[in-house]
Design a protein around this motif. Sequence first.
Motif, PDB file in Angstrom:
ATOM      1  N   ILE A 118     -16.508   3.026  66.661  1.00  0.00           N
ATOM      2  CA  ILE A 118     -14.776   3.340  66.385  1.00  0.00           C
ATOM      3  C   ILE A 118     -14.335   2.343  66.851  1.00  0.00           C
ATOM      4  CG2 ILE A 118     -14.915   4.071  68.711  1.00  0.00           C
ATOM      5  CD1 ILE A 118     -12.827   5.990  66.184  1.00  0.00           C
ATOM      6  N   PHE A 119     -14.698   2.005  68.018  1.00  0.00           N
ATOM      7  CA  PHE A 119     -14.502   0.583  68.219  1.00  0.00           C
ATOM      8  C   PHE A 119     -14.488  -0.894  67.598  1.00  0.00           C
ATOM      9  CE2 PHE A 119     -15.083   2.369  71.872  1.00  0.00           C
ATOM     10  CZ  PHE A 119     -14.173   3.581  72.436  1.00  0.00           C
ATOM     11  N   SER A 120     -15.465  -0.798  66.184  1.00  0.00           N
ATOM     12  CA  SER A 120     -15.630  -1.621  65.418  1.00  0.00           C
ATOM     13  C   SER A 120     -14.765  -1.771  64.596  1.00  0.00           C
ATOM     14  CB  SER A 120     -16.707  -2.240  64.607  1.00  0.00           C
ATOM     15  OG  SER A 120     -17.620  -2.463  65.405  1.00  0.00           O
ATOM     16  N   GLU A 121     -14.107  -0.432  64.142  1.00  0.00           N
ATOM     17  CA  GLU A 121     -13.212   0.281  62.983  1.00  0.00           C
ATOM     18  C   GLU A 121     -11.405   0.054  63.425  1.00  0.00           C
ATOM     19  OE1 GLU A 121     -11.616   1.274  59.350  1.00  0.00           O
ATOM     20  OE2 GLU A 121     -14.364   0.867  60.107  1.00  0.00           O
ATOM     21  N   PHE A 122     -11.625   0.364  64.713  1.00  0.00           N
ATOM     22  CA  PHE A 122     -10.067   0.614  65.237  1.00  0.00           C
ATOM     23  C   PHE A 122     -10.176  -0.710  66.381  1.00  0.00           C
ATOM     24  CE2 PHE A 122     -10.694   4.173  62.785  1.00  0.00           C
ATOM     25  CZ  PHE A 122      -9.790   3.985  61.971  1.00  0.00           C
ATOM     26  N   PRO A 123     -10.863  -1.663  66.450  1.00  0.00           N
ATOM     27  CA  PRO A 123     -10.370  -2.272  68.260  1.00  0.00           C
ATOM     28  C   PRO A 123      -9.492  -2.249  68.987  1.00  0.00           C
ATOM     29  CG  PRO A 123     -10.167  -4.095  66.355  1.00  0.00           C
ATOM     30  CD  PRO A 123     -10.768  -2.832  65.855  1.00  0.00           C
ATOM     31  N   PHE A 124      -8.083  -1.920  68.475  1.00  0.00           N
ATOM     32  CA  PHE A 124      -6.866  -1.511  69.091  1.00  0.00           C
ATOM     33  C   PHE A 124      -6.666  -0.814  70.453  1.00  0.00           C
ATOM     34  CE2 PHE A 124      -6.144   1.108  65.335  1.00  0.00           C
ATOM     35  CZ  PHE A 124      -5.190   2.179  66.046  1.00  0.00           C
ATOM     36  N   LEU A 125      -7.699  -0.022  70.454  1.00  0.00           N
ATOM     37  CA  LEU A 125      -8.096   1.631  70.982  1.00  0.00           C
ATOM     38  C   LEU A 125      -8.189   0.606  72.240  1.00  0.00           C
ATOM     39  CD1 LEU A 125     -10.077   3.591  68.762  1.00  0.00           C
ATOM     40  CD2 LEU A 125      -7.734   4.159  69.718  1.00  0.00           C
ATOM     41  N   LEU A 126      -9.198  -0.759  72.161  1.00  0.00           N
ATOM     42  CA  LEU A 126      -9.591  -1.615  74.222  1.00  0.00           C
ATOM     43  C   LEU A 126      -8.293  -2.232  73.651  1.00  0.00           C
ATOM     44  CD1 LEU A 126     -12.896  -2.593  73.075  1.00  0.00           C
ATOM     45  CD2 LEU A 126     -11.770  -0.414  74.433  1.00  0.00           C
ATOM     46  N   THR A 127      -7.017  -2.175  73.528  1.00  0.00           N
ATOM     47  CA  THR A 127      -5.680  -3.261  73.580  1.00  0.00           C
ATOM     48  C   THR A 127      -5.156  -2.752  75.422  1.00  0.00           C
ATOM     49  OG1 THR A 127      -3.615  -3.849  72.873  1.00  0.00           O
ATOM     50  CG2 THR A 127      -4.275  -1.619  72.940  1.00  0.00           C
ATOM     51  N   VAL A 171      -6.389   8.903  59.888  1.00  0.00           N
ATOM     52  CA  VAL A 171      -4.795   8.487  58.636  1.00  0.00           C
ATOM     53  C   VAL A 171      -3.657   8.242  59.627  1.00  0.00           C
ATOM     54  CG1 VAL A 171      -3.688   9.878  57.416  1.00  0.00           C
ATOM     55  CG2 VAL A 171      -5.481   9.882  56.695  1.00  0.00           C
ATOM     56  N   MET A 172      -4.143   8.589  61.205  1.00  0.00           N
ATOM     57  CA  MET A 172      -3.319   8.166  62.161  1.00  0.00           C
ATOM     58  C   MET A 172      -3.566   6.658  62.587  1.00  0.00           C
ATOM     59  SD  MET A 172      -0.517   8.896  64.057  1.00  0.00           S
ATOM     60  CE  MET A 172      -0.246  10.550  63.830  1.00  0.00           C
ATOM     61  N   LEU A 173      -5.051   6.458  62.510  1.00  0.00           N
ATOM     62  CA  LEU A 173      -5.215   5.549  63.506  1.00  0.00           C
ATOM     63  C   LEU A 173      -5.085   4.228  62.472  1.00  0.00           C
ATOM     64  CD1 LEU A 173      -8.384   6.580  65.207  1.00  0.00           C
ATOM     65  CD2 LEU A 173      -5.710   5.968  66.213  1.00  0.00           C
ATOM     66  N   TYR A 174      -5.424   4.798  61.205  1.00  0.00           N
ATOM     67  CA  TYR A 174      -5.446   3.609  60.307  1.00  0.00           C
ATOM     68  C   TYR A 174      -4.126   3.244  59.504  1.00  0.00           C
ATOM     69  CZ  TYR A 174     -10.410   3.727  58.694  1.00  0.00           C
ATOM     70  OH  TYR A 174     -11.490   3.497  58.450  1.00  0.00           O
ATOM     71  N   LYS A 175      -2.475   4.413  59.736  1.00  0.00           N
ATOM     72  CA  LYS A 175      -1.404   3.756  59.736  1.00  0.00           C
ATOM     73  C   LYS A 175      -0.825   2.859  60.456  1.00  0.00           C
ATOM     74  CE  LYS A 175       0.083   7.969  56.582  1.00  0.00           C
ATOM     75  NZ  LYS A 175       0.401   6.557  55.823  1.00  0.00           N
ATOM     76  N   ILE A 176      -1.448   3.200  62.187  1.00  0.00           N
ATOM     77  CA  ILE A 176      -0.836   2.339  63.157  1.00  0.00           C
ATOM     78  C   ILE A 176      -1.550   1.181  62.855  1.00  0.00           C
ATOM     79  CG2 ILE A 176      -0.886   2.280  65.968  1.00  0.00           C
ATOM     80  CD1 ILE A 176      -0.600   5.617  65.557  1.00  0.00           C
ATOM     81  N   LYS A 177      -3.086   0.645  63.158  1.00  0.00           N
ATOM     82  CA  LYS A 177      -3.576  -0.090  63.238  1.00  0.00           C
ATOM     83  C   LYS A 177      -2.860  -1.287  62.052  1.00  0.00           C
ATOM     84  CE  LYS A 177      -8.174  -2.173  61.741  1.00  0.00           C
ATOM     85  NZ  LYS A 177      -8.859  -1.549  60.884  1.00  0.00           N
ATOM     86  N   ASP A 183      -4.794  -7.454  62.197  1.00  0.00           N
ATOM     87  CA  ASP A 183      -5.056  -8.930  62.911  1.00  0.00           C
ATOM     88  C   ASP A 183      -5.337  -8.889  64.210  1.00  0.00           C
ATOM     89  OD1 ASP A 183      -4.677  -9.789  59.968  1.00  0.00           O
ATOM     90  OD2 ASP A 183      -2.911 -10.692  60.412  1.00  0.00           O
ATOM     91  N   TYR A 184      -5.711  -7.622  64.936  1.00  0.00           N
ATOM     92  CA  TYR A 184      -5.790  -7.700  66.550  1.00  0.00           C
ATOM     93  C   TYR A 184      -7.280  -7.843  66.685  1.00  0.00           C
ATOM     94  CZ  TYR A 184      -6.493  -5.710  70.807  1.00  0.00           C
ATOM     95  OH  TYR A 184      -7.319  -5.804  72.609  1.00  0.00           O
ATOM     96  N   ASN A 185      -7.887  -8.580  67.430  1.00  0.00           N
ATOM     97  CA  ASN A 185      -9.279  -8.672  68.156  1.00  0.00           C
ATOM     98  C   ASN A 185      -8.958  -8.857  69.428  1.00  0.00           C
ATOM     99  OD1 ASN A 185     -11.316  -9.715  68.203  1.00  0.00           O
ATOM    100  ND2 ASN A 185     -11.670 -10.973  66.221  1.00  0.00           N
ATOM    101  N   PRO A 186      -9.665  -8.168  69.900  1.00  0.00           N
ATOM    102  CA  PRO A 186      -9.924  -8.009  71.650  1.00  0.00           C
ATOM    103  C   PRO A 186     -10.557  -9.109  72.075  1.00  0.00           C
ATOM    104  CG  PRO A 186     -11.087  -6.078  70.738  1.00  0.00           C
ATOM    105  CD  PRO A 186      -9.839  -7.315  69.649  1.00  0.00           C
ATOM    106  N   ILE A 187     -10.993  -9.860  71.253  1.00  0.00           N
ATOM    107  CA  ILE A 187     -11.843 -11.030  71.635  1.00  0.00           C
ATOM    108  C   ILE A 187     -10.013 -11.963  72.118  1.00  0.00           C
ATOM    109  CG2 ILE A 187     -13.249 -13.006  71.469  1.00  0.00           C
ATOM    110  CD1 ILE A 187     -14.956 -10.761  69.705  1.00  0.00           C
ATOM    111  N   LYS A 241     -18.327  -5.509  76.685  1.00  0.00           N
ATOM    112  CA  LYS A 241     -19.335  -5.170  75.366  1.00  0.00           C
ATOM    113  C   LYS A 241     -18.452  -5.457  74.648  1.00  0.00           C
ATOM    114  CE  LYS A 241     -22.661  -3.973  72.932  1.00  0.00           C
ATOM    115  NZ  LYS A 241     -22.286  -4.257  71.643  1.00  0.00           N
ATOM    116  N   THR A 242     -17.095  -5.164  74.228  1.00  0.00           N
ATOM    117  CA  THR A 242     -16.374  -6.064  73.169  1.00  0.00           C
ATOM    118  C   THR A 242     -16.074  -7.853  73.875  1.00  0.00           C
ATOM    119  OG1 THR A 242     -15.205  -4.201  72.603  1.00  0.00           O
ATOM    120  CG2 THR A 242     -13.631  -6.242  71.882  1.00  0.00           C
ATOM    121  N   LYS A 243     -15.853  -7.947  74.318  1.00  0.00           N
ATOM    122  CA  LYS A 243     -15.564  -9.151  75.137  1.00  0.00           C
ATOM    123  C   LYS A 243     -16.822 -10.173  75.066  1.00  0.00           C
ATOM    124  CE  LYS A 243     -10.795  -9.418  76.148  1.00  0.00           C
ATOM    125  NZ  LYS A 243     -10.262  -9.938  75.358  1.00  0.00           N
ATOM    126  N   THR A 244     -18.065  -9.758  75.392  1.00  0.00           N
ATOM    127  CA  THR A 244     -19.349 -10.948  75.332  1.00  0.00           C
ATOM    128  C   THR A 244     -19.778 -10.130  74.760  1.00  0.00           C
ATOM    129  OG1 THR A 244     -20.191  -8.882  77.413  1.00  0.00           O
ATOM    130  CG2 THR A 244     -18.367 -10.671  77.907  1.00  0.00           C
TER     131      THR A 244
END
Length: 307
Positions: A118-127, A171-177, A183-187, A241-244
């Motif tokens: 899920i966090f690869s598909e929607f990385p903004f969840l870690l924003t 669908v909601m997550l894709y629309k919000i993304k 182009d969000y990347n938590p790194i 995990k996302t950062k390192t």
Amino acid sequence: MKNENPQAKSLYELYLHLGLSVDLIQPSEGFAILNLKDINFKLPYQSPSFRPDYFSFLFVKNGQGKYTIDEHSFGVQQHSIYFTNPSNYRTFSWEKIEEIYLITFDETFLKQYINKDIFSEFPFLLTETISPKIVSDEFYSEVERVYLNIHNEYTNQSTDKYRIVGHLLAVMLYKIKAYFWKDYNPIYEGNRSSQIVKSFKRLLEKHYRDLIMGKTETVFRVQDYASAQNLHPNYLSNIIKTKTGKTVTTWIADKSISEAKSLLQNSSMSIKEITYRLGFSETAHFSNFFKKHTKTSPAQYRKEHSI
């Protein structure tokens, strides 16, 4: 209402603790959606501090209030969308509630009904971008249609309703993304995520120094590293995990192996003493752990690498 600051695994658990109505919340599957007007808050309402173990979206069509996380406070305005994730303690207050929909879901629900990665598909969840977003009338109407459909399915008794809800939430997550975080990347995100990683690494180093020097005997778990930063363990794990690219448990295991190698190579400590210094209760356990990660036993490693 209880005085302690709750750590809530679900919206149901939080509202139960706060003495609010839970009649419209189903205490299963890690998902909930409701119009806050149906909760009958006694306005103005001010919550105590709490820490959630779930993600949430707040869709404000008509209402007024405030959310505070750490020292940051944000006013909630009409046609705003507020996203939060499992992280630090926060409070909320309401002055006016006409139509405000709240959706909450946990990581298990996301992985079961949407995507295991899920966090690869929607990385903004870690924003770490936590301020509410005021959206256009057109976009609000788009997401309103989706969340009303989600609410309709949630209140139905279909045996497949959570699968349907999962698809609609995707669908909601894709629309919000696409609207906010295309182009969000938590790194590459700002200072707070980076600070979480830096603080974790500093504490990891300090704790192992204390272990080696005999100042403590207990190896920290993920929970301990999270508590040190007032974070939820799942949230800390996701950030690290996302950062390192490595999980917290991998960092801990790698550090244990690194310190074990150093002690075996450069000290006169017995393997039994090294076992206890690194927080293992039995030599056999330590030996199995070391061999699993190095393909050799502690005794053989010492023999081959002693100075």
